[in-house]
Structures are given as C-alpha cells and as structure tokens.
Design an enzyme around this catalytic site. Structure first.
Site, PDB file in Angstrom:
ATOM      1  N   LYS A  15       0.832  -1.218   0.000  1.00 28.82           N
ATOM      2  CA  LYS A  15       0.000   0.000   0.000  1.00 28.82           C
ATOM      3  C   LYS A  15       0.858   1.256   0.000  1.00 28.82           C
ATOM      4  CE  LYS A  15      -2.060  -0.876   3.954  1.00 28.82           C
ATOM      5  NZ  LYS A  15      -1.446  -2.112   4.397  1.00 28.82           N
ATOM      6  N   ARG A  90      -8.798   1.585   9.149  1.00 28.04           N
ATOM      7  CA  ARG A  90      -8.369   0.232   9.513  1.00 28.04           C
ATOM      8  C   ARG A  90      -9.437  -0.497  10.303  1.00 28.04           C
ATOM      9  NH1 ARG A  90      -2.581   1.024   9.204  1.00 28.04           N
ATOM     10  NH2 ARG A  90      -1.444  -0.930   9.432  1.00 28.04           N
ATOM     11  N   ARG A 127      11.920  -6.459   4.956  1.00 28.96           N
ATOM     12  CA  ARG A 127      11.722  -5.029   4.677  1.00 28.96           C
ATOM     13  C   ARG A 127      12.651  -4.155   5.527  1.00 28.96           C
ATOM     14  NH1 ARG A 127       5.788  -2.448   5.123  1.00 28.96           N
ATOM     15  NH2 ARG A 127       5.945  -2.857   7.354  1.00 28.96           N
ATOM     16  N   ARG A 185      12.074  -2.054  10.742  1.00 33.05           N
ATOM     17  CA  ARG A 185      11.074  -1.399  11.585  1.00 33.05           C
ATOM     18  C   ARG A 185      10.888  -2.219  12.855  1.00 33.05           C
ATOM     19  NH1 ARG A 185       5.707   0.156   8.251  1.00 33.05           N
ATOM     20  NH2 ARG A 185       4.745  -0.948   9.970  1.00 33.05           N
ATOM     21  N   ARG A 196       0.202  -8.579  13.901  1.00 33.90           N
ATOM     22  CA  ARG A 196      -0.388  -7.573  12.999  1.00 33.90           C
ATOM     23  C   ARG A 196      -1.294  -8.231  11.965  1.00 33.90           C
ATOM     24  NH1 ARG A 196       4.868  -5.182  11.082  1.00 33.90           N
ATOM     25  NH2 ARG A 196       3.675  -4.060   9.512  1.00 33.90           N
TER      26      ARG A 196
HETATM   27  P1  ADP Z   1       1.614  -1.709   8.000  1.00 33.06           P
HETATM   28  O1  ADP Z   1       2.926  -2.094   7.441  1.00 33.06           O
HETATM   29  O2  ADP Z   1       1.093  -2.685   9.015  1.00 33.06           O
HETATM   30  O3  ADP Z   1       0.600  -1.356   6.947  1.00 33.06           O
HETATM   31  P2  ADP Z   1       1.628   1.052   9.020  1.00 33.06           P
HETATM   32  O4  ADP Z   1       2.911   1.734   8.805  1.00 33.06           O
HETATM   33  O5  ADP Z   1       0.446   1.451   8.205  1.00 33.06           O
HETATM   34  O6  ADP Z   1       1.925  -0.487   8.924  1.00 33.06           O
HETATM   35  O7  ADP Z   1       1.190   1.209  10.570  1.00 33.06           O
HETATM   36  C1  ADP Z   1       2.043   0.841  11.631  1.00 33.06           C
HETATM   37  C2  ADP Z   1       1.244   0.761  12.933  1.00 33.06           C
HETATM   38  O8  ADP Z   1       0.650   2.049  13.225  1.00 33.06           O
HETATM   39  C3  ADP Z   1       0.049  -0.204  12.919  1.00 33.06           C
HETATM   40  O9  ADP Z   1       0.426  -1.542  13.184  1.00 33.06           O
HETATM   41  C4  ADP Z   1      -0.813   0.400  14.032  1.00 33.06           C
HETATM   42  O10 ADP Z   1      -0.330   0.072  15.324  1.00 33.06           O
HETATM   43  C5  ADP Z   1      -0.634   1.888  13.838  1.00 33.06           C
HETATM   44  N1  ADP Z   1      -1.660   2.457  12.917  1.00 33.06           N
HETATM   45  C6  ADP Z   1      -1.458   2.986  11.676  1.00 33.06           C
HETATM   46  N2  ADP Z   1      -2.620   3.385  11.129  1.00 33.06           N
HETATM   47  C7  ADP Z   1      -3.583   3.096  12.035  1.00 33.06           C
HETATM   48  C8  ADP Z   1      -5.016   3.247  12.070  1.00 33.06           C
HETATM   49  N3  ADP Z   1      -5.681   3.769  11.031  1.00 33.06           N
HETATM   50  N4  ADP Z   1      -5.681   2.820  13.171  1.00 33.06           N
HETATM   51  C9  ADP Z   1      -5.039   2.308  14.213  1.00 33.06           C
HETATM   52  N5  ADP Z   1      -3.711   2.127  14.269  1.00 33.06           N
HETATM   53  C10 ADP Z   1      -2.981   2.505  13.189  1.00 33.06           C
END
Ligand code: ADP
Length: 255
Positions: A15, A90, A127, A185, A196
């Site tokens: 994404k 989410r 990653r 990360r 996750r």
């Molecule tokens: P991913 O690689 O899982 O898509 P992101 O970089 O989008 O990771 O998000 C990292 C973390 O930030 C998530 O695992 C969550 O803890 C938090 N987070 C990000 N966006 C949201 C959201 N819309 N609602 C709740 N938590 C979020």
C-alpha cells in the site's frame, strides 16, 4: 474533480509503495497514518509516546485518536484537491467516520490490494526503512542493489539469514534517497508481524465487505512486480472513477 483514494490490504501488501507512486504522479498528497504515528514517536509528542507501545505490540491505536489525526490532516489545503490515504481506515468505525468527512468532497475510491499470506510474511521479514527519512527501501536484496549485487534472498528463505548475509557484505546499508542508515522497523519482527496479521484479519478485513458493493470499489492483485501493480492500480482507479460518475448521473447513493 478531486481524486480521493483509499488503499486497503494487509501489512506488506505494498500500500505504502503504491500510494507514494500514485500520489506523486497525480500531484496529490499521500497521507500515511503509519508515517504520521512514527513521526510522532520520533518527535516524542504525547500521542507518539502513547502510540509507541501499541505499535510495538502490533495492535491498533484507538479509533478516536486516529480519526482526530486524519480529520485534521484532510482539512489542510493540500488535501482539498484529493489525496491518497494509506493505513486508514483500519476499522469499520474509522470507515464510517471517513464517510462523514467526505461529505461534499467528491467520491471515495477504494482499492483493495490482495496478496497471499506467505508472500506477506516473506516481504515483511526482509523489509527495511531509512532511519532518517522513513523511506521504504523494500527488501534487503533491493536495498543492497548496487552495493552488494551478489546478494540473493532465496524465496521463502529465513529472513535472519538474509539479514546476516547482507550485513556481512554491506554494512551499513544506506538509503538511496537521502543516504541515511537502513533499519528494520521495530514492528517488523516475526512475533509482531504475526500479531499484525491477526489484527488485520479481525479488525481491518471486514472493511472489504463494508466497501465491496460500492461502484467505486476495486480489487487488484498485489503479488506482482511493483510496476505491474502500479499499472493495475491506475486502471482500477480509472474504472472506479467511471463507476462513480455513472452512479452520480443516475442519482444513486453516495459512494
Ligand atoms: P503496516 O505495514 O502494518 O501497513 P503502518 O505503517 O500502516 O503499517 O502502521 C504501523 C502501525 O501504526 C500499525 O500496526 C498500528 O499500530 C498503527 N496504525 C497505523 N494506522 C492506524 C489506524 N488507522 N488505526 C489504528 N492504528 C494505526
């Protein structure tokens, strides 16, 4: 007409990469809630301090906090002509709130990126991101390109071995954008990745059902090279935009 796009899909689906590319070509902002939270963590703000522990456990930050962050961001002038949202919504509660925020702003296009779980695990295990600018450097093999062209990450091979192999030959790995050091990360370690993915299935996958019946919903195959995914994404957005116009012309419900 503003192009308002959200991308659905599990962690590791691509994404962020696709959102970034698409936003750049269209000249609209890419808004990543993960990046916003990681910036808040680095800056040591109140939200950042509270979010850090939640992110490191692989859980979700509360809906209230996330809805507040996104509402504020979407009101900024650069987002009024369209945006690409990555990582939001989410949960169904977040999606409902987003629908309210979209009142009077044109259609919301929804693209779900589908990738098999084994491929997600492989990608997340290798990653790396830049510690300075946050850019996603892709897998270790990609990150090391040029510096260590002999590195081959075996498909399905143990991430730890790939990491060790690359580190031994190219230490430290550097960001191709800003030269900063590449790091894994903190939430990309095996235990947190599994959590996750569970959280994704439980809380985020229901969003596909929430949006599926809208004429602006499309699903694409994310298990292809990035250029192919980008082409499919552009075609899906084009088709979804047409769907939105048809629906609007026939006086159907909001999409
Ligand atoms: P991913 O690689 O899982 O898509 P992101 O970089 O989008 O990771 O998000 C990292 C973390 O930030 C998530 O695992 C969550 O803890 C938090 N987070 C990000 N966006 C949201 C959201 N819309 N609602 C709740 N938590 C979020």
């Amino acid at each position: 007409m503003a192009l308002n796009l959200i991308m659905l899909g599990p962690p590791g689906a691509g994404k962020g990469t696709q959102a970034e590319r698409f936003a750049r070509t269209r000249g609209i902002p890419k808004i990543s809630t993960g990046d916003i939270l990681r910036d808040a963590v680095s800056a040591g703000t109140d939200i950042g301090r509270r979010a850090k522990a939640i992110i490191d456990r692989g859980e979700l930050v509360s809906d209230d906090v996330m809805i507040g962050i996104v509402r504020e961001r979407l009101e900024k002038p650069d987002a009024l002509g369209g945006f690409v949202l990555d990582g939001f919504p989410r949960t169904v509660v977040q999606a409902t709130a987003l629908d309210t925020m979209m009142d009077g702003r044109g259609p919301l296009i929804v693209v779900d990126i589908v990738v098999p779980e084994a491929e997600l695990l492989r990608r997340l295990g290798i990653r790396m991101i830049c510690a300075d600018c946050g850019a996603n450097a892709g897998g270790f093999a990609e990150a090391a390109a040029g510096a260590a062209d002999k590195i081959v990450v075996a498909p399905g091979g143990a991430a730890a071995e790939a990491v060790a192999a690359v580190r031994a030959q190219t230490d430290p790995l550097r960001c191709r954008r800003c030269g900063g050091p590449l790091v894994q990360r903190s939430d990309d370690n095996d235990a947190v990745v599994i959590e996750r993915l569970k959280v994704y299935h439980r809380q985020s996958e229901p969003l596909v059902e929430y949006y599926r019946t809208r004429p602006t919903f499309r699903s694409i195959n994310g298990a292809q090279p990035p250029d192919c995914v980008a082409a499919d994404l552009a075609a899906a957005i084009e088709a979804a935009s047409n769907g939105a116009h048809v629906r609007k012309a026939s006086g159907g419900p909001r999409s």
